[in-house]
Each structure stands twice: as structure tokens, then as C-alpha cells.
Design a protein around this motif. Structure first.
Motif, PDB file in Angstrom:
ATOM      1  N   SER A 293     -33.001 -48.181 -44.416  1.00 22.42           N
ATOM      2  CA  SER A 293     -31.851 -48.174 -45.312  1.00 22.42           C
ATOM      3  C   SER A 293     -30.644 -47.504 -44.669  1.00 22.42           C
ATOM      4  N   SER A 294     -30.912 -46.497 -43.823  1.00 20.78           N
ATOM      5  CA  SER A 294     -29.825 -45.781 -43.172  1.00 20.78           C
ATOM      6  C   SER A 294     -29.269 -46.524 -41.965  1.00 20.78           C
ATOM      7  N   THR A 295     -30.137 -47.248 -41.256  1.00 15.18           N
ATOM      8  CA  THR A 295     -29.712 -47.860 -40.001  1.00 15.18           C
ATOM      9  C   THR A 295     -29.301 -49.321 -40.129  1.00 15.18           C
ATOM     10  N   ALA A 296     -29.704 -49.996 -41.228  1.00 13.08           N
ATOM     11  CA  ALA A 296     -29.467 -51.435 -41.294  1.00 13.08           C
ATOM     12  C   ALA A 296     -28.912 -51.938 -42.609  1.00 13.08           C
ATOM     13  N   VAL A 297     -29.074 -51.181 -43.685  1.00 12.99           N
ATOM     14  CA  VAL A 297     -28.624 -51.652 -44.999  1.00 12.99           C
ATOM     15  C   VAL A 297     -27.184 -51.213 -45.238  1.00 12.99           C
ATOM     16  N   ASP A 298     -26.340 -52.168 -45.602  1.00 11.42           N
ATOM     17  CA  ASP A 298     -24.955 -51.859 -45.944  1.00 11.42           C
ATOM     18  C   ASP A 298     -24.850 -51.618 -47.446  1.00 11.42           C
ATOM     19  N   PHE A 299     -24.399 -50.425 -47.819  1.00  8.59           N
ATOM     20  CA  PHE A 299     -24.150 -50.115 -49.222  1.00  8.59           C
ATOM     21  C   PHE A 299     -22.659 -50.293 -49.480  1.00  8.59           C
ATOM     22  N   GLU A 300     -22.350 -51.197 -50.388  1.00  5.76           N
ATOM     23  CA  GLU A 300     -20.967 -51.556 -50.668  1.00  5.76           C
ATOM     24  C   GLU A 300     -20.632 -51.219 -52.123  1.00  5.76           C
ATOM     25  N   VAL A 301     -19.402 -50.843 -52.351  1.00  5.85           N
ATOM     26  CA  VAL A 301     -18.929 -50.613 -53.721  1.00  5.85           C
ATOM     27  C   VAL A 301     -18.636 -51.977 -54.345  1.00  5.85           C
TER      28      VAL A 301
ATOM     29  N   TYR B 148     -42.400 -45.275 -47.402  1.00  7.54           N
ATOM     30  CA  TYR B 148     -41.136 -44.839 -47.980  1.00  7.54           C
ATOM     31  C   TYR B 148     -40.221 -44.241 -46.917  1.00  7.54           C
ATOM     32  N   GLU B 149     -40.826 -43.491 -45.991  1.00  6.63           N
ATOM     33  CA  GLU B 149     -40.021 -42.857 -44.953  1.00  6.63           C
ATOM     34  C   GLU B 149     -39.436 -43.902 -44.005  1.00  6.63           C
ATOM     35  N   GLU B 150     -40.234 -44.894 -43.643  1.00  8.44           N
ATOM     36  CA  GLU B 150     -39.719 -45.991 -42.813  1.00  8.44           C
ATOM     37  C   GLU B 150     -38.622 -46.752 -43.556  1.00  8.44           C
ATOM     38  N   ALA B 151     -38.843 -46.956 -44.854  1.00  7.42           N
ATOM     39  CA  ALA B 151     -37.849 -47.668 -45.661  1.00  7.42           C
ATOM     40  C   ALA B 151     -36.535 -46.890 -45.738  1.00  7.42           C
ATOM     41  N   MET B 152     -36.632 -45.573 -45.817  1.00  6.07           N
ATOM     42  CA  MET B 152     -35.421 -44.754 -45.839  1.00  6.07           C
ATOM     43  C   MET B 152     -34.673 -44.856 -44.516  1.00  6.07           C
ATOM     44  N   SER B 153     -35.423 -44.881 -43.424  1.00  4.17           N
ATOM     45  CA  SER B 153     -34.798 -45.009 -42.117  1.00  4.17           C
ATOM     46  C   SER B 153     -34.104 -46.360 -41.977  1.00  4.17           C
TER      47      SER B 153
ATOM     48  N   ARG C 201     -16.139 -49.581 -66.431  1.00  2.00           N
ATOM     49  CA  ARG C 201     -16.754 -48.491 -67.204  1.00  2.00           C
ATOM     50  C   ARG C 201     -18.063 -48.048 -66.558  1.00  2.00           C
ATOM     51  N   THR C 202     -18.976 -48.967 -66.330  1.00  6.75           N
ATOM     52  CA  THR C 202     -20.157 -48.708 -65.513  1.00  6.75           C
ATOM     53  C   THR C 202     -19.855 -49.210 -64.114  1.00  6.75           C
ATOM     54  N   GLU C 203     -19.888 -48.318 -63.149  1.00  6.40           N
ATOM     55  CA  GLU C 203     -19.499 -48.693 -61.795  1.00  6.40           C
ATOM     56  C   GLU C 203     -20.705 -49.197 -61.001  1.00  6.40           C
ATOM     57  N   GLY C 204     -20.419 -49.953 -59.938  1.00  6.02           N
ATOM     58  CA  GLY C 204     -21.497 -50.619 -59.223  1.00  6.02           C
ATOM     59  C   GLY C 204     -21.495 -50.371 -57.728  1.00  6.02           C
ATOM     60  N   VAL C 205     -22.691 -50.200 -57.191  1.00 10.51           N
ATOM     61  CA  VAL C 205     -22.918 -50.171 -55.748  1.00 10.51           C
ATOM     62  C   VAL C 205     -24.071 -51.124 -55.474  1.00 10.51           C
ATOM     63  N   HIS C 206     -23.954 -51.930 -54.418  1.00 14.08           N
ATOM     64  CA  HIS C 206     -25.053 -52.811 -54.061  1.00 14.08           C
ATOM     65  C   HIS C 206     -25.464 -52.582 -52.613  1.00 14.08           C
ATOM     66  N   GLY C 207     -26.746 -52.755 -52.357  1.00 11.80           N
ATOM     67  CA  GLY C 207     -27.284 -52.599 -51.019  1.00 11.80           C
ATOM     68  C   GLY C 207     -27.642 -53.946 -50.426  1.00 11.80           C
ATOM     69  N   MET C 208     -27.081 -54.252 -49.256  1.00 16.05           N
ATOM     70  CA  MET C 208     -27.299 -55.530 -48.568  1.00 16.05           C
ATOM     71  C   MET C 208     -28.412 -55.342 -47.529  1.00 16.05           C
ATOM     72  N   ILE C 209     -29.600 -55.849 -47.838  1.00 14.95           N
ATOM     73  CA  ILE C 209     -30.758 -55.711 -46.953  1.00 14.95           C
ATOM     74  C   ILE C 209     -30.862 -56.973 -46.102  1.00 14.95           C
TER      75      ILE C 209
ATOM     76  N   ALA D  87     -28.782 -47.269 -56.105  1.00 13.37           N
ATOM     77  CA  ALA D  87     -28.840 -48.367 -55.139  1.00 13.37           C
ATOM     78  C   ALA D  87     -29.716 -47.989 -53.949  1.00 13.37           C
ATOM     79  N   LEU D  88     -29.604 -46.753 -53.474  1.00 12.76           N
ATOM     80  CA  LEU D  88     -30.447 -46.301 -52.375  1.00 12.76           C
ATOM     81  C   LEU D  88     -31.912 -46.284 -52.789  1.00 12.76           C
ATOM     82  N   GLN D  89     -32.180 -45.760 -53.980  1.00 11.40           N
ATOM     83  CA  GLN D  89     -33.565 -45.727 -54.464  1.00 11.40           C
ATOM     84  C   GLN D  89     -34.141 -47.138 -54.572  1.00 11.40           C
ATOM     85  N   GLN D  90     -33.348 -48.071 -55.084  1.00 13.17           N
ATOM     86  CA  GLN D  90     -33.806 -49.457 -55.199  1.00 13.17           C
ATOM     87  C   GLN D  90     -34.075 -50.066 -53.818  1.00 13.17           C
ATOM     88  N   SER D  91     -33.238 -49.735 -52.848  1.00 11.49           N
ATOM     89  CA  SER D  91     -33.424 -50.237 -51.486  1.00 11.49           C
ATOM     90  C   SER D  91     -34.723 -49.713 -50.879  1.00 11.49           C
ATOM     91  N   VAL D  92     -34.964 -48.425 -51.027  1.00  9.07           N
ATOM     92  CA  VAL D  92     -36.178 -47.820 -50.460  1.00  9.07           C
ATOM     93  C   VAL D  92     -37.428 -48.408 -51.101  1.00  9.07           C
TER      94      VAL D  92
END
Length: 384
Positions: free
Chosen positions: A346-354, A339-344, A360-368, A323-328
Motif C-alpha cells: 500500500s505504501s510503495t504501489a497504491v496511489d491514494f487520491e482525494v 497484513y504487513e506485506e499488504a501495508m508495504s 459533506r462526507t469527504e472521499g479518498v480512494h486507493g488505486m491498487i 481507505a488505507l485500512q480497506q487497501s490493506v
């Protein structure tokens, strides 16, 4: 490119491959499809109830019990931009041996919905090989969709069909169920007259926010039939609570016509779906299919306020990494940041939720959030 889904190496290969290709096409503005060319019937400044072009009822002949497959015959064919109304049924909590008993025991009427449900239980056979999963409606053949395309499912409405839903609690069903859970119980949630909330116990009311837990296109033909329980790159049991009315989900096309199937309707669900079920209920999905002649490798969702990316893996840590890789990659390739700006971001504004931890296959989604990109304008197809 065939990858073993359950190996760490396979996950890394799929992630890296997806990083380069997964975001070559996205919904709405990002996909680059001119909204003026798309026959949206419920767009901006339109409040009318939609009249569907076609209806797919949840009759036994239109149901598939528990699986997806390229060999499953389509039940209806629609053109791009047509509005289709798809009826779903939840059989959760209803005994196959004596389906009427559920309604009698819970003081529920044997109305048309109940009779339809009982007819389905009595007449829809399980998959012969033993694959098990949800009671699903479909598939829908989308004319003009070909492998390598992507299909955007625009959710014009989701409407409750019954006045109740069911949630289950089962001790020992998974290794993450607390040891304090000793008893197996099924709880019937009854809706208020306006169907805006569900009463669990006196003094406990759950707001209803209906969405379809399962929305899928067919897997590739070489995959064969697969259970509807674990989600995958073609969608399926994503259980994303944000896919309510006025949102969209875009999935990759693996077979001609896409073959869209849906079910597992939820009246409400918390992120995680930790008991293994939400408020399982019956609903009507009103949707429109838009074909994009661009490929994606993973699902992408969009709401009026967010872009949503996914991570899917049997290991929750690996799902988070994906999910983090997809967000970046999304923020870099589609919004124009390094990529570096995107990582920043992702850390400061994107909510990663379970999303869920039970399929069986678990999920995490990133809210941009769209609102943070103040120099960009995001046109959107829907307005309430």
C-alpha cells in the motif's frame, strides 16, 4: 449493526467491522463469480454498439429530486444481465423561475434535450421534508437482488446528451474556498463537434472523460429518505472520476431489488472537485447489473488496470485512514498477502487520491494496480 456515522467512535467501529467483512465479496475474478455464467454483451473482442434491453428515459415521472429512500417506487424492473439505458438530466445553472432564459443567454438551442430539461424543472417536485440534492433518474429494481447481496454495476457506456456543461464558482460556499475568490460565477463549457473536449476560454480545452457522479442503491429502510449529496456505504455521490466506460462499481444491497438510482453526470472532473462542481452535464448511462450472493460493507470499484477501495468520512483524515485500512484488508484477504506485506504494498504501489472534498462526507480512494501482481491473472469483463 447501527453506528452513528458522524462520531469518531462510530467511524472506528464501522472501520473495524468493515475490515473483517467489507471484502468478503468483490467484482469479477475476486468475487468468484464465473464470468462465463454472466450474460455479458460487450465483453472481450466485442466492439459493437450495445442495443439495450430496456430504456429508462428522463421524463418527469422517472425523476427523483435530491434523495434516496427504500420507499421510493421503482420506475423500471430489469433482470440480472439485461442491458439498461438510463437517461440523466443536469439542471445545473438553469433557473427554476425562468428555465428558458439559460438557453437564450448562452446562445444554446431549445432542442429536444432543452425541452426535456425544462419539462423536468417545471414538473418534478422537491422532497416535501426539505431534503435537497441532485436531479436523479430511477430507481431501477434488479430482480433477484436481496438484502445481504451485492450488485456489480458494469458500465458499458456513458454518452453525452448535450453540447455543453456548466461549472460554478461560489465565494464563501465552504471554509476551504480561497479568500481570493470574490465573485460568484457560472461558466458554460461548450463541447467540440466530436465531443472529445470542452472549451473553457480560448486556448483552454478540457478533455472530456464522462462519468456518473451519483450511482447508488437504496439505503436501509430504517434510514428513511436521505439527501443525495453526501456519499455513503451504499454509494451515491461518490464523484469518482475513474468510473468511466468499461469499469464497474459494486455496492451492498439493503432492500429487495437494490433500487439503483443515478445522475449528477460529469463531462470531466479533477480529483477533489474543489469548486463544488465538475462540468455538470446530461448523459446516458448504459449499464448491466450482476448480483453477487456475497455481502460487502463498502463500495468497491474495478477498472481494467486497478482495483479501487474507498474511504468516506466527514473528516478527510479519517477518510484517508479508512481507505488505507480497506487497501490493506483487500490485499490481504483477496490477494493472499500478510497484513504487513499488504501495508508495504500500500505504501510503495497504491496511489491514494482525494476523490472529492465538497460533499459533506469527504472521499479518498486507493488505486491498487493489477500489474504489480505478476504471478496472478485477472480476468476482466470488458475490452475496448
Amino acid at each position: 449493526m447501527e453506528i452513528k456515522k458522524n462520531s469518531r467512535r462510530g467511524f472506528l467501529e464501522k472501520s473495524l467491522y468493515g475490515g473483517a467483512l467489507a471484502l468478503t465479496g468483490l467484482p469479477g475474478m475476486v468475487l468468484g463469480k464465473d464470468l462465463a455464467d454472466s450474460p455479458v454483451k460487450n465483453g472481450v473482442n466485442t466492439l459493437k454498439k450495445i442495443k439495450p434491453d430496456k430504456v429508462l428515459r428522463s421524463f418527469p415521472e422517472n425523476m427523483v429530486w435530491g434523495y434516496f429512500g427504500a420507499d421510493v417506487p421503482a420506475k423500471i424492473s430489469v433482470k440480472e444481465g439485461e442491458i439498461v439505458e438510463i437517461h440523466s438530466i443536469s439542471t445545473s445553472g438553469v433557473s427554476r423561475e425562468d428555465p428558458e432564459a439559460f438557453f437564450k443567454e448562452n446562445n444554446l438551442p431549445l432542442d429536444d434535450h432543452a425541452k426535456e430539461l425544462i419539462d423536468i424543472i417545471n414538473n418534478v417536485p422537491p422532497e416535501p421534508s426539505g431534503i435537497r440534492g441532485h436531479m436523479l433518474t430511477g430507481p431501477v429494481y434488479i430482480e433477484g437482488a436481496m438484502p445481504g447481496d451485492s450488485i456489480e454495476i458494469r458500465i458499458h457506456d456513458v454518452r453525452l446528451r448535450s453540447d455543453y456543461g456548466v461549472n460554478h464558482v461560489r465565494p464563501g460556499s465552504r471554509d476551504d474556498v480561497p479568500l481570493e475568490i470574490k465573485n460568484q460565477e457560472s461558466f458554460v463549457y461548450k463541447y467540440n463537434k466530436k465531443r472529445t473536449s470542452a472549451e473553457f476560454l480560448p486556448g483552454v480545452e478540457i478533455p472530456l472523460k464522462p462519468f456518473m457522479g451519483v450511482m447508488a442503491l437504496s439505503p436501509p429502510p430504517e434510514t428513511g429518505r436521505v439527501s443525495s449529496i453526501p456519499p455513503d456505504f451504499f454509494g451515491g455521490n461518490l464523484d469518482l472520476k475513474h468510473l468511466v466506460k468499461g469499469t464497474s462499481l459494486t455496492l451492498p444491497v439493503s432492500v429487495e431489488g437494490g433500487l439503483f438510482t443515478t445522475g449528477d453526470a460529469h463531462g470531466a472532473q479533477g480529483n477533489g472537485e474543489v469548486s463544488g462542481t465538475a462540468i455538470e452535464t446530461s448523459m446516458i448511462l448504459v449499464a448491466e447489473f450482476i448480483i453477487h450472493k456475497k455481502s460487502i460493507q463498502m463500495p468497491v470499484a474495478e477498472t481494467p488496470d486497478h482495483f479501487i477501495v474507498f474511504g468516506l468520512n466527514p473528516d478527510l483524515d479519517e477518510a484517508m485512514k479508512q481507505a488505507l485500512q480497506q487497501s490493506v484488508v483487500f490485499i490481504h484477504e483477496k490477494l493472499g498477502f500478510t497484513y504487513e506485506e499488504a501495508m508495504s504494498i500500500s505504501s510503495t504501489a497504491v496511489d491514494f487520491e482525494v476523490t472529492q472534498v465538497v460533499d459533506r462526507t469527504e472521499g479518498v480512494h486507493g488505486m491498487i494496480p493489477k500489474s504489480i501482481f505478476t504471478n496472478k491473472k485477472f480476468d476482466y469483463w470488458y475490452s475496448s
